[in-house]
Design a protein around this motif. Structure first.
Motif, short mmCIF file in Angstrom:
data_model
loop_
_atom_site.label_atom_id
_atom_site.label_comp_id
_atom_site.label_asym_id
_atom_site.label_seq_id
_atom_site.Cartn_x
_atom_site.Cartn_y
_atom_site.Cartn_z
N LEU A 1 -0.62 -7.87 -6.87
CA LEU A 1 -0.83 -7.18 -5.60
C LEU A 1 -1.23 -8.14 -4.49
O LEU A 1 -0.83 -7.99 -3.34
N VAL B 1 -2.55 -7.03 0.29
CA VAL B 1 -3.19 -5.73 0.17
C VAL B 1 -4.04 -5.48 1.40
O VAL B 1 -4.77 -6.36 1.84
N SER B 2 -3.91 -4.29 1.95
CA SER B 2 -4.77 -3.91 3.07
C SER B 2 -5.48 -2.61 2.74
O SER B 2 -4.97 -1.81 1.94
N LYS C 1 -5.64 0.03 4.38
CA LYS C 1 -4.82 1.18 4.75
C LYS C 1 -3.92 1.63 3.60
O LYS C 1 -3.53 2.79 3.55
N GLN C 2 -3.56 0.72 2.71
CA GLN C 2 -2.69 1.06 1.59
C GLN C 2 -3.40 1.85 0.51
O GLN C 2 -2.76 2.49 -0.30
N LEU C 3 -4.72 1.80 0.47
CA LEU C 3 -5.46 2.48 -0.58
C LEU C 3 -5.38 4.00 -0.46
O LEU C 3 -5.17 4.70 -1.44
N ARG D 1 -3.44 6.76 1.62
CA ARG D 1 -2.40 7.09 2.60
C ARG D 1 -1.99 8.55 2.56
O ARG D 1 -1.61 9.10 3.56
N THR D 2 -2.02 9.14 1.39
CA THR D 2 -1.50 10.50 1.24
C THR D 2 -2.63 11.48 0.96
O THR D 2 -3.74 11.08 0.61
N ASP E 1 -4.10 10.87 -2.41
CA ASP E 1 -5.08 9.77 -2.46
C ASP E 1 -6.46 10.26 -2.00
O ASP E 1 -7.48 9.89 -2.59
N MET F 1 -0.65 1.56 -5.49
CA MET F 1 -0.24 0.45 -4.64
C MET F 1 0.98 -0.29 -5.18
O MET F 1 1.63 -1.02 -4.45
N THR F 2 1.30 -0.09 -6.45
CA THR F 2 2.44 -0.77 -7.05
C THR F 2 3.72 0.05 -6.97
O THR F 2 4.78 -0.47 -6.66
N THR G 1 5.68 1.79 -5.01
CA THR G 1 5.84 2.02 -3.57
C THR G 1 7.21 2.54 -3.16
O THR G 1 7.41 2.80 -1.99
#
Length: 177
Positions: free
Chosen positions: A41, A48-49, A51-53, A55-56, A59, A96-97, A99
């Protein structure tokens, strides 16, 4: 590299090669595959940021659920955290993987393949091909099929895990064909 680590973890989780190939146990394959995914990652383009943790809405829901478990479950938070952080880490690694639709599709295909391998190994133990000694555990379970690994030596665990393959196979073989 992150995707390879997640796929390897799914295979190691179901197939459990470390239990019938003794040398692999020293390498701790489950931890190694998750470490590979975690390193992957950070070295992938874009990294990795935060914001990616989250998002939906899913989540947000899972984060709220983890926080609920952590703060409203009886017991010491430190002890609970030790039991909970592998699940939190695995969830966010997978989120995160995986995507893209292609990554999700191929991950599910690998997972289905691992489950089918387990089912085939259990069935082969009934006809004489039994490298894990599953016939003895099946006989000890009153004839209910088992696979002699730590996860599948219980017939209910084997049945519940193998039943997951039914919707996978329907999805891969018949859905929208």
């Amino acid at each position: 590299m992150d995707y390879v680590g997640i796929v390897l973890f799914a295979i190691v989780l179901y197939v459990r090669p470390q239990e019938f190939i003794g040398l692999l146990d020293a390498f701790r394959p489950a931890l190694s595959s998750l470490a590979l995914a975690g390193v992957g990652l950070f070295v992938r383009p874009g990294g990795v940021s935060p914001k990616q943790l989250i998002r939906t809405p899913m989540d947000w829901l899972m984060t709220a659920y983890f926080i609920y478990i952590l703060f409203w479950t009886p017991g010491a938070i430190g002890d609970l955290w030790k039991r909970l952080y592998p699940f939190i880490g695995f969830y966010f690694l997978v989120v995160m993987t995986l995507t893209s639709i292609r990554r999700i599709y191929t991950y599910l295909a690998w997972l289905c393949g691992a489950i089918m391998f387990v089912a085939i190994m259990a069935l082969l133990s009934l006809v004489g091909f039994d490298p894990l000694g599953s016939q003895a555990t099946t006989a000890g379970s009153l004839g209910r099929l088992t696979l002699n690994t730590s996860l599948f030596s219980n017939p209910n665990a084997l049945g519940h895990s193998v039943m997951v393959a039914v919707p996978f196979l329907y999805f891969f073989m018949f859905w929208r064909r």
